[in-house]
Design a protein around this motif. Structure first.
Motif: not given
Length: 179
Positions: A48-51, A149-150, A154-155
């Motif tokens: 989701i966060f592309k990490v 904020a989104a 999500m986290l």
């Protein structure tokens, strides 16, 4: 007992730490095998966060243990005084560090100053119904980044999902003992 090294230069032990660690141990989760659901949530976070790194961590008395680990496979735990997850349990809100090199308390931290090169960190605490922060769902990148904020929402949702899985884990353990 050796005194824990603290690389942050700020206090990292919450006032209720003895009770918090006792609560963590009640779940009997530490040193258990990586479970599919916890690993799935860490994988989702990385995607989701592309990490490159996402973790489900639990902060024990002197170590931070990873129940799920994407991107640092083979590392099961780190010293509490080094892991940024130790910071994530200090308050009930998310811990967001957009650029670790701009945080004075992190400049001596080996994960930031050393070859690992941590630059971005975001974590949502894993909070029990009675208010104990047991660990966190965290994401790590080697590049600084913004977190809107989104992203925060999500986290936090992923951390809620981990807590639901943790409660199921505890129920399954209790059920096995009863049968």
């Amino acid at each position: 007992m050796e005194r824990m090294v603290n690389t942050f230069g700020i206090p990292i032990i919450p006032y209720n730490d003895k009770l918090r660690v006792k609560k963590l141990h009640e779940y009997e989760i530490l040193d258990s095998h990586s479970e599919g659901s916890f690993k799935h949530i860490a994988s989702l976070a990385a995607h989701i966060f592309k990490v490159p790194i996402a973790l489900v961590s639990f902060v024990d008395a002197e170590r931070v243990w990873f129940k799920a680990n994407v991107g640092m496979e083979g590392v099961n735990e780190v010293d509490r005084g080094v892991s940024l997850c130790s910071l994530s349990i200090l308050n009930d809100d998310l811990t967001i560090i957009p650029d670790a090199l701009k945080e004075p308390c992190l400049l001596a931290n080996p994960l930031v100053a050393g070859s690992f090169g941590l630059r971005f960190y975001a974590a949502a605490p894993l909070k029990t119904a009675d208010g104990y922060n047991l660990g966190s769902v965290c994401i790590v990148d080697k590049e600084p980044r913004d977190f809107n904020a989104a992203d925060k929402s999500m986290l936090a949702h992923l951390a809620d999902s981990v807590m639901k899985e943790l409660e199921l884990w505890k129920l399954k353990k209790q059920h096995k003992l009863a049968s």
